[in-house]
Write an enzyme that holds these catalytic residues in place. Sequence first.
Site, PDB file in Angstrom:
ATOM      1  N   GLN A 123       0.845  -1.195   0.000  1.00 22.21           N
ATOM      2  CA  GLN A 123       0.000   0.000   0.000  1.00 22.21           C
ATOM      3  C   GLN A 123       0.882   1.247   0.000  1.00 22.21           C
ATOM      4  O   GLN A 123       1.679   1.458   0.925  1.00 22.21           O
ATOM      5  CB  GLN A 123      -0.938   0.047   1.209  1.00 22.21           C
ATOM      6  CG  GLN A 123      -1.909   1.227   1.049  1.00 22.21           C
ATOM      7  CD  GLN A 123      -2.787   1.471   2.237  1.00 22.21           C
ATOM      8  OE1 GLN A 123      -2.288   1.706   3.338  1.00 22.21           O
ATOM      9  NE2 GLN A 123      -4.088   1.427   2.036  1.00 22.21           N
ATOM     10  N   TYR A 152      -5.978  10.962   3.646  1.00 20.58           N
ATOM     11  CA  TYR A 152      -4.588  11.253   3.288  1.00 20.58           C
ATOM     12  C   TYR A 152      -4.526  11.990   1.940  1.00 20.58           C
ATOM     13  O   TYR A 152      -5.556  12.359   1.377  1.00 20.58           O
ATOM     14  CB  TYR A 152      -3.751   9.962   3.330  1.00 20.58           C
ATOM     15  CG  TYR A 152      -3.751   9.386   4.736  1.00 20.58           C
ATOM     16  CD1 TYR A 152      -3.132  10.084   5.781  1.00 20.58           C
ATOM     17  CD2 TYR A 152      -4.432   8.215   5.040  1.00 20.58           C
ATOM     18  CE1 TYR A 152      -3.172   9.603   7.086  1.00 20.58           C
ATOM     19  CE2 TYR A 152      -4.474   7.728   6.349  1.00 20.58           C
ATOM     20  CZ  TYR A 152      -3.843   8.437   7.364  1.00 20.58           C
ATOM     21  OH  TYR A 152      -3.893   7.977   8.660  1.00 20.58           O
ATOM     22  N   GLY A 176      -9.217  -6.544   8.967  1.00 20.21           N
ATOM     23  CA  GLY A 176      -8.141  -5.804   9.601  1.00 20.21           C
ATOM     24  C   GLY A 176      -7.824  -6.361  10.984  1.00 20.21           C
ATOM     25  O   GLY A 176      -6.969  -7.233  11.150  1.00 20.21           O
TER      26      GLY A 176
HETATM   27  C1  LIG Z   1      -3.811  -0.804  13.668  1.00 19.42           C
HETATM   28  C2  LIG Z   1      -4.475  -0.376  12.385  1.00 19.42           C
HETATM   29  C3  LIG Z   1      -3.741   0.286  11.424  1.00 19.42           C
HETATM   30  C4  LIG Z   1      -4.314   0.660  10.214  1.00 19.42           C
HETATM   31  N1  LIG Z   1      -3.533   1.238   9.236  1.00 19.42           N
HETATM   32  C5  LIG Z   1      -4.038   1.415   7.994  1.00 19.42           C
HETATM   33  C6  LIG Z   1      -3.194   1.783   6.901  1.00 19.42           C
HETATM   34  O1  LIG Z   1      -1.970   1.927   7.018  1.00 19.42           O
HETATM   35  N2  LIG Z   1      -3.771   1.942   5.687  1.00 19.42           N
HETATM   36  C7  LIG Z   1      -5.120   1.754   5.494  1.00 19.42           C
HETATM   37  O2  LIG Z   1      -5.617   1.896   4.382  1.00 19.42           O
HETATM   38  N3  LIG Z   1      -5.939   1.406   6.511  1.00 19.42           N
HETATM   39  C8  LIG Z   1      -5.428   1.199   7.736  1.00 19.42           C
HETATM   40  N4  LIG Z   1      -6.247   0.729   8.731  1.00 19.42           N
HETATM   41  C9  LIG Z   1      -7.657   0.446   8.433  1.00 19.42           C
HETATM   42  C10 LIG Z   1      -7.833  -1.018   8.012  1.00 19.42           C
HETATM   43  O3  LIG Z   1      -7.212  -1.253   6.767  1.00 19.42           O
HETATM   44  C11 LIG Z   1      -9.329  -1.368   7.884  1.00 19.42           C
HETATM   45  O4  LIG Z   1      -9.914  -0.606   6.858  1.00 19.42           O
HETATM   46  C12 LIG Z   1     -10.067  -1.133   9.182  1.00 19.42           C
HETATM   47  O5  LIG Z   1      -9.367  -1.704  10.273  1.00 19.42           O
HETATM   48  C13 LIG Z   1     -11.483  -1.726   9.157  1.00 19.42           C
HETATM   49  O6  LIG Z   1     -11.457  -3.127   8.966  1.00 19.42           O
HETATM   50  P1  LIG Z   1     -11.675  -4.138  10.203  1.00 19.42           P
HETATM   51  O7  LIG Z   1     -12.990  -3.765  10.841  1.00 19.42           O
HETATM   52  O8  LIG Z   1     -11.713  -5.497   9.566  1.00 19.42           O
HETATM   53  O9  LIG Z   1     -10.539  -3.967  11.158  1.00 19.42           O
HETATM   54  C14 LIG Z   1      -5.688   0.388   9.973  1.00 19.42           C
HETATM   55  C15 LIG Z   1      -6.435  -0.269  10.960  1.00 19.42           C
HETATM   56  C16 LIG Z   1      -5.854  -0.661  12.140  1.00 19.42           C
HETATM   57  C17 LIG Z   1      -6.670  -1.414  13.155  1.00 19.42           C
END
Ligand SMILES: Cc1cc2nc3c(=O)[nH]c(=O)nc-3n(C[C@H](O)[C@H](O)[C@H](O)COP(=O)(O)O)c2cc1C
Length: 358
Positions: A99, A180, A311
């Site tokens: 990414q 971003y 995530g």
């Molecule tokens: C610790 C953490 C770091 C994250 N960092 C990013 C990132 O670098 N880039 C991004 O697009 N989303 C990031 N996200 C968002 C996740 O990609 C995802 O969209 C979000 O956690 C929702 O999905 P989930 O409910 O399955 O966790 C992050 C989420 C978490 C929990």
Amino acid sequence: MNQLFTSVRVGRYELSNRLVMAPMTRSRAGNGDGVIADAVPDYYEQRSGAGLIISEGVYPSASGKGYVSTPGIETDAQIAAWKKVTDAVHAEGSRIFMQVMHCGRISHPSIQPGNALPVAPSAIKPAGQTWTATGQQEFVTPHALTVAEIQDVIADYRSATRRALEAGFDGVELHAASGYLPEQFLASESNHRTDEYGGTIRNRIRFVLEVLAAMVDEAGGDRVGIKISPEMNFNDIVDEKPQALYWELVEELNQFSLAYLHLTRQGTPEMDYHALLRPRFKGPYLMGAGLTKETAEAALQAGKADAAVFGELFLANPDLPERFRLGAALNTPDRTTYYGGDEKGYTDYPTLKVTEAA
Ligand SMILES: Cc1cc2nc3c(=O)[nH]c(=O)nc-3n(C[C@H](O)[C@H](O)[C@H](O)COP(=O)(O)O)c2cc1C
């Protein structure tokens, strides 16, 4: 029929299942050199039961860095370290996209080269604070990019794509979500430009399309994906007409024959963007945010998505696919170890085998 464990074509690749690991920043790189720590290859290898892994956000150039201890893909040392990750994931038979994440105004002079101002489409300060090496600090008013500087940033995305491929990544994802830089261009409240990059929707989507054109030129459309998050409003991002904005953006994405469109949503905006945009995109559709095994399976069976992105569940369960397959209990994520630190909360989440042996 269980869909999660069927194979699916995503761009150039036939993925072995439809579970995708979401991009997650874990802030485990050297803060000075942006080189990932020694534990990072293990972390990704442990999670390579996923059909596809999307790496944490990686800055294309130092001015794209927004958080302490996040990694880059600029220097030879950074590339060499990432190569260990891609080798480890490939040895397990999975695929990994990098990414590419330019934070724009969601940064701070203390994180920027030469303590410069962060860059953005317009000199508009986001509300809120950010975590820096010296604690929480207010965001600052960013420097508005000139047209020539925009071309330099696009060139950085191009080089990042080339270097990601050099490091063995199977493709790249443009991070155009979460407030971003790309979304700062898309959204009306953060983009007050009066030139060809601002004003109308057509002008505000231009930056994303030009970045994608450069990435596709390097990698081929079938190795480039994009992540968007309509109306998530994270990082103080607001658009006056998000449905119209994303309707037009997604139609324009079709010209690139991308590997996938990855859409994530948090909160409960009145609009169901999955329902609105999935039919508009002519290619594989990755659905993310808040999914469970059951909701993911239901979405796949209803034809609402081609693959499901997890995530926090993947963060806490290195063997998530195996646990889903067996209907096993899941580890609970520990939020205190998400960003920074060592192996604790990173590579020490137990697999089922380890738990059972204990
Ligand atoms: C610790 C953490 C770091 C994250 N960092 C990013 C990132 O670098 N880039 C991004 O697009 N989303 C990031 N996200 C968002 C996740 O990609 C995802 O969209 C979000 O956690 C929702 O999905 P989930 O409910 O399955 O966790 C992050 C989420 C978490 C929990």
